[in-house]
Design a protein around this motif. Structure first.
Motif, mmCIF file in Angstrom:
data_model
loop_
_atom_site.group_PDB
_atom_site.id
_atom_site.type_symbol
_atom_site.label_atom_id
_atom_site.label_comp_id
_atom_site.label_asym_id
_atom_site.label_seq_id
_atom_site.Cartn_x
_atom_site.Cartn_y
_atom_site.Cartn_z
ATOM 1 N N VAL A 1 9.420 13.518 15.533
ATOM 2 C CA VAL A 1 9.018 12.170 15.149
ATOM 3 C C VAL A 1 8.817 12.126 13.643
ATOM 4 O O VAL A 1 8.574 13.149 12.990
ATOM 5 N N LEU A 2 8.922 10.929 13.102
ATOM 6 C CA LEU A 2 8.609 10.672 11.690
ATOM 7 C C LEU A 2 7.271 9.958 11.651
ATOM 8 O O LEU A 2 7.091 8.922 12.300
ATOM 9 N N VAL A 3 6.327 10.494 10.896
ATOM 10 C CA VAL A 3 4.976 9.950 10.821
ATOM 11 C C VAL A 3 4.795 9.262 9.470
ATOM 12 O O VAL A 3 5.095 9.847 8.420
ATOM 13 N N ILE A 4 4.315 8.014 9.507
ATOM 14 C CA ILE A 4 4.039 7.253 8.286
ATOM 15 C C ILE A 4 2.548 6.962 8.263
ATOM 16 O O ILE A 4 2.010 6.328 9.175
ATOM 17 N N VAL A 5 1.877 7.425 7.200
ATOM 18 C CA VAL A 5 0.421 7.313 7.089
ATOM 19 C C VAL A 5 0.099 6.460 5.874
ATOM 20 O O VAL A 5 0.483 6.808 4.753
ATOM 21 N N PRO A 6 -0.615 5.327 6.032
ATOM 22 C CA PRO A 6 -1.027 4.543 4.859
ATOM 23 C C PRO A 6 -2.109 5.272 4.083
ATOM 24 O O PRO A 6 -3.009 5.886 4.672
ATOM 25 N N THR A 7 -2.034 5.209 2.765
ATOM 26 C CA THR A 7 -3.027 5.892 1.921
ATOM 27 C C THR A 7 -3.583 4.966 0.859
ATOM 28 O O THR A 7 -4.122 5.418 -0.141
ATOM 29 N N GLY A 8 -3.452 3.665 1.063
ATOM 30 C CA GLY A 8 -3.885 2.729 0.020
ATOM 31 C C GLY A 8 -5.306 2.270 0.146
ATOM 32 O O GLY A 8 -5.852 1.652 -0.758
ATOM 33 N N ARG B 1 -1.475 21.608 12.989
ATOM 34 C CA ARG B 1 -1.512 20.754 14.174
ATOM 35 C C ARG B 1 -2.474 19.587 13.932
ATOM 36 O O ARG B 1 -3.578 19.765 13.398
ATOM 37 N N LEU B 2 -2.030 18.383 14.318
ATOM 38 C CA LEU B 2 -2.796 17.155 14.110
ATOM 39 C C LEU B 2 -2.911 16.394 15.430
ATOM 40 O O LEU B 2 -2.079 16.567 16.336
ATOM 41 N N ARG B 3 -3.919 15.540 15.506
ATOM 42 C CA ARG B 3 -4.044 14.594 16.619
ATOM 43 C C ARG B 3 -4.197 13.214 15.999
ATOM 44 O O ARG B 3 -5.180 12.931 15.315
ATOM 45 N N MET B 4 -3.192 12.345 16.240
ATOM 46 C CA MET B 4 -3.135 11.060 15.550
ATOM 47 C C MET B 4 -2.836 9.953 16.542
ATOM 48 O O MET B 4 -2.122 10.143 17.534
ATOM 49 N N ALA B 5 -3.377 8.778 16.243
ATOM 50 C CA ALA B 5 -3.127 7.580 17.042
ATOM 51 C C ALA B 5 -2.380 6.571 16.179
ATOM 52 O O ALA B 5 -2.664 6.416 14.989
ATOM 53 N N GLY B 6 -1.433 5.899 16.789
ATOM 54 C CA GLY B 6 -0.660 4.919 16.054
ATOM 55 C C GLY B 6 0.323 4.205 16.946
ATOM 56 O O GLY B 6 0.402 4.453 18.154
ATOM 57 N N ARG B 7 1.075 3.319 16.332
ATOM 58 C CA ARG B 7 2.048 2.529 17.079
ATOM 59 C C ARG B 7 3.444 3.098 16.850
ATOM 60 O O ARG B 7 3.831 3.379 15.725
ATOM 61 N N ARG C 1 3.688 5.026 13.299
ATOM 62 C CA ARG C 1 2.982 4.387 12.189
ATOM 63 C C ARG C 1 1.486 4.467 12.477
ATOM 64 O O ARG C 1 0.975 3.774 13.357
ATOM 65 N N VAL C 2 0.817 5.321 11.728
ATOM 66 C CA VAL C 2 -0.607 5.536 11.928
ATOM 67 C C VAL C 2 -1.373 4.333 11.400
ATOM 68 O O VAL C 2 -1.085 3.831 10.301
ATOM 69 N N GLN C 3 -2.346 3.853 12.155
ATOM 70 C CA GLN C 3 -3.136 2.706 11.763
ATOM 71 C C GLN C 3 -4.461 3.190 11.200
ATOM 72 O O GLN C 3 -5.102 4.082 11.749
ATOM 73 N N GLY C 4 -4.866 2.589 10.084
ATOM 74 C CA GLY C 4 -6.054 3.062 9.390
ATOM 75 C C GLY C 4 -5.688 4.191 8.445
ATOM 76 O O GLY C 4 -4.547 4.664 8.393
ATOM 77 N N ASP C 5 -6.672 4.606 7.658
ATOM 78 C CA ASP C 5 -6.440 5.693 6.726
ATOM 79 C C ASP C 5 -7.630 6.631 6.758
ATOM 80 O O ASP C 5 -8.598 6.432 7.482
ATOM 81 N N ALA D 1 0.834 -1.200 0.000
ATOM 82 C CA ALA D 1 0.000 0.000 0.000
ATOM 83 C C ALA D 1 0.867 1.247 0.000
ATOM 84 O O ALA D 1 1.954 1.277 0.581
ATOM 85 N N GLY D 2 0.372 2.285 -0.678
ATOM 86 C CA GLY D 2 1.085 3.548 -0.688
ATOM 87 C C GLY D 2 1.050 4.200 0.681
ATOM 88 O O GLY D 2 0.237 3.862 1.550
ATOM 89 N N SER D 3 1.925 5.157 0.883
ATOM 90 C CA SER D 3 1.972 5.843 2.175
ATOM 91 C C SER D 3 2.493 7.256 1.973
ATOM 92 O O SER D 3 3.065 7.584 0.930
ATOM 93 N N VAL D 4 2.254 8.068 2.965
ATOM 94 C CA VAL D 4 2.742 9.434 3.004
ATOM 95 C C VAL D 4 3.599 9.577 4.245
ATOM 96 O O VAL D 4 3.222 9.118 5.331
#
Length: 864
Positions: A201-208, A225-231, A247-251, A175-178
Motif C-alpha cells: 500500500v501507499l500511505v499518505i500522512v498529512p503533516t501540516g 511496524r506501524l498501526r494506522m487508521a485511515g481511508r 490516506r491517514v486522517q489527522g496528524d 497542507a504538507g504530507s509525507v
C-alpha cells in the motif's frame, strides 16, 4: 617477421598480439533483454487472460522453433543416420550437400534459436508482470479501496518516508504530507472483521497541522511496524505497484508498534551519523552531501532541487552506480590494470590479493545496498556499479554490454514495475550511451586534438545527454541548454565530494570529530556542485519549453540525430562550428536587447506588463533603466523570475504584495533572486498566518525590509506615481479595522505614469470592498488599464466597472483552472462597457505601451 608486420600494422598502440584487445561488441543478449522489458511493460495493467494467452503463445512458438534442434540432439546418441556422405574423391572427404547450403541451414538454425530465446524471455517478463499484478488483487484491500472504506491497518514500512512539497491550490497552500511505501500485514474492516494479508500500500500522512512533524516521520526506518487508521482509495492507475492508497486522517507522531530490524538500524545509524557530521556546513553543502553519498535528499530545499532539474544534474541527488564506481576505482585502480602485475589502487598498496580485492569489492557493493536501502532504485544502481566493476577488472568493453543486458533482464524480472519507470529507462540509456557512443565520440575528439581526459569527459556528458534528453522531454516538457557544460564543470567535484563523504560516513560511528573534519573537506566540492547548479539555472536561457509526451520526445530524438550528423561535418568547416557555438551562447545568455530584436518581446517603450504565472497575479510597472515596481509575485518562483528576466528587470525598488494569499506571494523568492530589491510592502491584514510568516522568513533571509501600505499613501519612483486607495484606515465613519477576509484587504493602487497610461490595480477585491471603494472615492476617474479583480471571477461590482470605464481590461488566470476564471459574465460586462479584454490563459504575458489614442497592448505569445 610476419608477426612483427601484423603487430605494427594493427593500428593499436599495443599491437594485434595484445591479449586485452577487443573484437566487436557482443550484442546477443540485447534483444532478449529488450523483449523481456517490452513484454513486462505491456503486461502491467493488462487483463490476466490476455497475459496468460501471450505467455502461452510465446512458449508454443519457441517450442516449435527449438523442436528440430532437440530432435537432432535426441537422434544422435541413438545412432540414427546423420547426414549422408559420398565416397572421398582424391583422398579428401566431401559432404553430400554443398558447403554453402550447409552454412545457410546452420544460420537458419541459429536464427531460430535466437528467436526462441527472445520469445522465452518475453514470456518470462510477461509472466512475472502477470504474477506480480495478480498478487495485488489478493486479500480484502482492493475491494475495501473501491468502497473508500475507513480501516485500521498494521503496516511494515518498506521505504524511506518522502516529504511532498506543498502545492498551491487557488488562494491557499495545501497542507504538507509525507508519503511512504508499506506492506499491510493485518487489516480491520469497518465491520470489525480482521484479515491477515501481505499487500503493498501507499500511505499518505498529512503533516501540516500543529501536531504534525515532518522530521519525526522522516526518521522512520524501513521494516518499522506501524498501526494506522485511515481511508482507503484505489491506486491512481491500473499498473500501479500498490493495491490501495491509505490516506491517514489527522496528524501527529508515527504510531510505532515494532522497531526496525538490526540491519536497518545499522544503516540508519550510519545515515544519521553522516547528517550529524554535516550539520556545521554551509546550507547548500549541508543539504547536498548526504544526497551525493547515500541519496538522502531530506534536506534539499525546493529552490535547489529546481536548480538541479534545470541543469539536468538531478542524477547527483539520487543513488547512482557512479557513487559505487568511484569507491571501487579507488580500491582496484584504473580500468584494465586489475589483471596486470602493475595493478594500481589501494588494494595492491595494502598487500591485498586479487581474490581478496574481489571479495572486498563485493562486500562494498553489499554495504552500499544496505546503507542506501535495498529498494529497486538502489538495486539498479548496484547493478550498474557491478558492471563498472567488471570494466575495472578486465578493461574489456566488449563484455560490458552483455552484462548490462543481463542486469536489465534480471532486474525487470525481479521488479516488473521497473519496466515502466522513467528513472530505470534513463539509467539504462545513460549507461548504454557511456559504453557504446561515448568511446567513439571520445576517440573522434582526440583525433581532432582534444586532450584525452577532456575528450572522455566531454564525450560521456554529450552521449548521456543525447540519449536521455528525449526521455526527459516526454514528462518534463523542457530541454536544458546548459546540461552538458554544467555536468562537465560539476563532474570535477563529484569524485572528491563522494569519496570524502563516504569516508565521513564510515568514520561517524567511530569518531564524530573525524567525521566532521572529513565532512568539512567534502563540503567544499559539494558547495561547488550546488553553485554550478544555481549559476546554470539562473541563466536566462538555461532551459526552453518543448512539446511534452512521446511526440515531443521523438521530435527531440530526431533533432538530436540531425545535430550529430551535422556535427560530424563541422570540423571541415570551422567557421560554421564557431557560428553554431556563438548562437548557442546567445540562446543561453539571451541579452535583453538582442532578445527584443529577435522575439519582439518586450515591446519598446512598455510601461506595464502582466506576467503569465498561471493561476495567480504578477504585474510589473516599468521605472526605467532596468528598474521596475513589482505588484504581487504569483504562485511560482520560477515563473516570476523568468518573466522579470524576459522583461530585462534587474532592479526592483519596491515589491508590493496586495494580500497574503498563496497565489500572490509564493513566487516572492523568484522576484528576489539575483536582483537588487529596495523593500517589500504588504497589506496590514496578516491572514493567512502561514503565508504572512512565509513572507517574513523570505524577506529576512534576503535581507530586505518589510513595510506596511497605509491608506492614502502616495509614492513616486521615476516615471511612476501612485496612491493607495484601499484598504481604509480603522478611523473614520463606516470603516472597520477587520476586513472580511484577505481578499477584501487587498492593497488597491491608482497609478499614473508620466507620458503613459493611468491604471487601477484592484488586487482580489470582492464586491463588498469594491462598493466600499466607490463610497470612499465617489468620483473615480476613468482609467486606461484595469487589472480586473480576483482573476476575472463572477464576483464583481457592476457600478465600479461602469465608473472607471477602462479601455483595456487585463485578467491574470491559469489555463484550465478549476474555478472557471474568468467568468463569461464578467468578460461580457467589460466588453459591453467598451473595454478590450485580454487574459493570460489564452494570450500569455501582456505588455502595455503608449498612451492616449496610441495606447496598445502586445502579447508575448504572438511576439515570440
Amino acid at each position: 617477421m610476419t608477426r612483427a608486420v601484423v603487430h605494427a600494422a594493427s593500428g593499436h598502440r599495443l599491437g594485434a598480439s595484445d591479449p586485452r584487445q577487443e573484437g566487436p561488441a557482443d550484442l546477443r543478449l540485447v534483444p532478449p533483454a529488450l523483449a523481456a522489458w517490452a513484454a513486462t511493460a505491456l503486461a502491467l495493467g493488462a487483463r490476466g487472460w490476455w497475459t496468460a494467452a501471450g505467455v502461452a503463445a510465446c512458449v508454443a512458438v519457441a517450442a516449435l522453433l527449438l523442436a528440430p534442434a532437440a530432435l537432432r540432439t535426441v537422434r544422435a546418441p541413438l545412432g540414427l543416420p546423420a547426414a549422408r556422405r559420398v565416397p572421398p574423391v582424391g583422398g579428401q572427404q566431401r559432404l553430400s550437400e554443398p558447403r554453402q547450403r550447409q552454412r545457410q541451414r546452420r544460420r537458419r538454425r541459429l536464427n531460430g534459436t535466437a528467436l526462441a530465446a527472445l520469445l522465452l524471455c518475453a514470456a518470462a517478463g510477461a509472466a512475472s508482470a502477470g504474477l506480480h499484478g495478480a498478487d495485488l488483487h489478493r486479500g480484502p484491500l482492493p475491494a475495501l479501496a473501491d468502497q473508500s472504506a475507513y480501516v485500521t491497518a498494521e503496516l511494515t514500512v518498506t521505504s524511506d518516508p518522502r516529504p511532498i512539497r506543498p502545492r498551491i491550490r487557488g488562494d491557499h497552500m495545501a497542507a504538507g504530507s509525507v508519503v511512504l511505501d508499506a506492506e499491510a500485514t493485518r487489516v480491520t474492516a469497518p465491520g470489525g472483521a480482521v484479515t491477515a494479508t501481505r499487500t503493498p500500500v501507499l500511505v499518505i500522512v498529512p503533516t501540516g497541522g500543529p501536531g504534525g512533524s515532518v522530521e519525526q516521520w522522516q526518521r522512520l526506518l524501513p521494516s518499522t511496524r506501524l498501526r494506522m487508521a485511515g481511508r482507503l482509495a484505489p491506486p491512481l492507475s491500473a499498473d500501479d505497484r500498490f493495491a490501495a492508497v491509505l490516506r491517514v486522517q489527522g496528524d501527529g507522531p508515527p504510531p510505532i508498534t515494532g522497531p526496525p530490524t538490526s540491519l536497518q538500524r545499522t544503516a540508519g545509524d550510519l545515515r544519521t551519523g553522516l547528517r550529524e557530521a554535516t550539520d556545521g556546513l554551509a546550507p547548500d553543502a549541508r543539504a547536498l552531501l548526504p544526497g551525493l553519498v547515500v541519496g538522502d535528499t531530506s534536506r534539499i530545499p525546493p529552490e535547489l532541487h529546481d536548480a538541479f532539474e534545470a541543469t539536468d544534474l538531478t542524477h547527483l541527488l539520487a543513488v547512482s552506480g557512479s557513487n559505487l564506481t568511484l569507491v571501487l576505482v579507488l580500491l582496484i585502480g584504473p580500468p584494465g590494470t586489475a589483471l596486470l602485475a602493475e595493478r594500481r589502487g589501494l588494494a595492491p598498496r595494502l598487500g591485498i590479493t586479487l581474490r581478496g580485492t574481489a571479495l572486498i569489492g563485493g562486500g562494498l557493493t553489499l554495504a552500499f545496498v544496505v546503507v542506501c536501502r535495498p529498494d529497486p532504485s538502489v538495486l539498479r544502481a548496484a547493478a550498474c556499479g557491478l558492471i563498472t566493476l567488471l570494466a575495472i577488472a578486465t578493461g574489456r568493453r566488449r563484455s560490458l554490454i552483455p552484462a548490462l543486458a543481463a542486469a536489465v533482464l534480471l532486474l525487470v524480472l525481479y521488479d516488473p514495475w521497473l519496466a515502466r519507470s522513467y528513472g530505470f529507462l534513463l539509467s539504462v540509456l545513460a549507461t548504454g550511451a557511456l559504453l557504446t557512443i561515448g568511446p567513439g565520440w571520445s576517440a573522434a575528439l582526440q583525433r581532432r586534438g582534444v586532450p584525452p581526459r577532456l575528450a572522455e569527459a566531454l564525450a560521456a556528458s554529450a552521449a548521456a545527454q543525447a540519449v536521455c534528453a528525449p526521455v526527459v522531454a516526454v514528462f518534463a516538457a523542457r530541454v536544458s541548454l546548459v546540461a552538458i557544460p554544467c555536468n562537465l564543470v560539476a563532474e570535477l567535484a563529484v569524485g572528491p565530494a563522494t569519496i570524502l563523504g563516504f569516508a565521513a560516513l564510515a568514520a561517524a560511528p567511530l569518531a564524530i570529530p573525524v567525521a566532521e573534519a572529513l565532512a568539512q573537506c567534502a563540503g567544499w566540492p559539494a558547495g561547488w556542485i550546488a553553485s554550478v547548479a544555481r549559476a546554470g539555472a539562473a541563466l536566462p536561457g538555461a532551459e526552453v519549453g518543448w512539446p511534452d509526451g512521446w511526440p515531443g520526445g521523438l521530435l527531440l530524438a530526431a533533432l538530436t540525430a540531425l545535430i550529430v550528423l551535422v556535427a560530424r561535418r563541422l570540423p571541415r568547416r570551422p567557421w560554421v562550428a564557431v557560428v553554431c557555438a556563438l548562437l548557442l551562447l546567445l540562446a543561453v545568455l539571451r541579452p535583453a536587447r538582442l532578445t527584443r530584436v529577435v522575439t519582439g518581446w518586450p515591446p519598446p517603450g512598455w510601461t506595464f506588463a502582466m506576467c503569465d504565472v498561471g493561476q495567480g497575479d504578477t504585474t510589473v510597472l516599468a521605472a526605467g533603466d532596468g528598474a521596475a515596481v513589482v505588484v504581487d509575485a504569483g504562485p511560482d518562483p520560477e515563473l516570476a523570475d523568468r518573466c522579470l528576466r524576459d522583461l530585462g528587470v534587474t532592479r526592483v525598488p519596491l515589491v508590493l504584495l496586495t494580500h497574503f494569499h498563496a497565489d500572490h506571494v509564493r513566487g516572492l523568492p523568484g522576484v528576489l533572486r539575483g536582483r537588487a530589491v529596495g523593500a517589500v510592502q504588504t497589506t496590514t491584514f496578516d491572514e493567512p498566518r502561514g503565508q504572512s510568516a512565509f513572507v517574513r522568513r523570505t524577506t529576512v533571509a534576503a535581507g530586505v525590509p518589510v513595510i506596511r501600505a497605509g491608506p492614502g499613501e502616495q509614492r513616486r519612483v521615476g516615471r511612476l506615481a501612485w496612491q493607495v486607495l484601499w484598504p481604509p484606515s480603522a478611523r473614520g465613519p463606516g470603516r472597520t479595522a477587520v476586513p472580511d477576509g484577505p481578499n477584501d484587504a487587498s492593497v488597491t493602487l491608482f497609478v499614473r505614469i508620466d507620458g503613459g497610461p493611468t491604471l487601477l490595480l484592484l488586487g482580489d477585491l470582492e464586491p463588498p470592498a469594491q462598493r466600499g471603494l466607490l463610497r470612499a472615492f465617489p468620483v473615480l476617474p476613468p482609467v486606461d488599464v484595469l487589472k480586473v479583480a480576483h482573476h476575472g471571477s463572477a464576483h464583481q461590482d457592476p457600478g465600479l466597472l461602469r465608473g472607471v470605464r477602462p479601455r483595456l481590461a487585463l485578467i491574470s488566470c491559469g489555463r484550465d483552472n478549476p474555478y472557471g476564471h474568468p467568468s463569461p459574465r464578467t468578460v461580457g460586462a467589460l466588453r459591453a462597457g467598451g473595454a478590450v479584454v485580454l487574459r493570460t490563459d489564452t494570450e500569455g504575458a501582456i505588455a502595455v505601451a503608449g498612451h492616449g489614442r496610441e495606447l496598445r497592448a502586445s502579447l508575448e505569445k504572438i511576439s515570440s
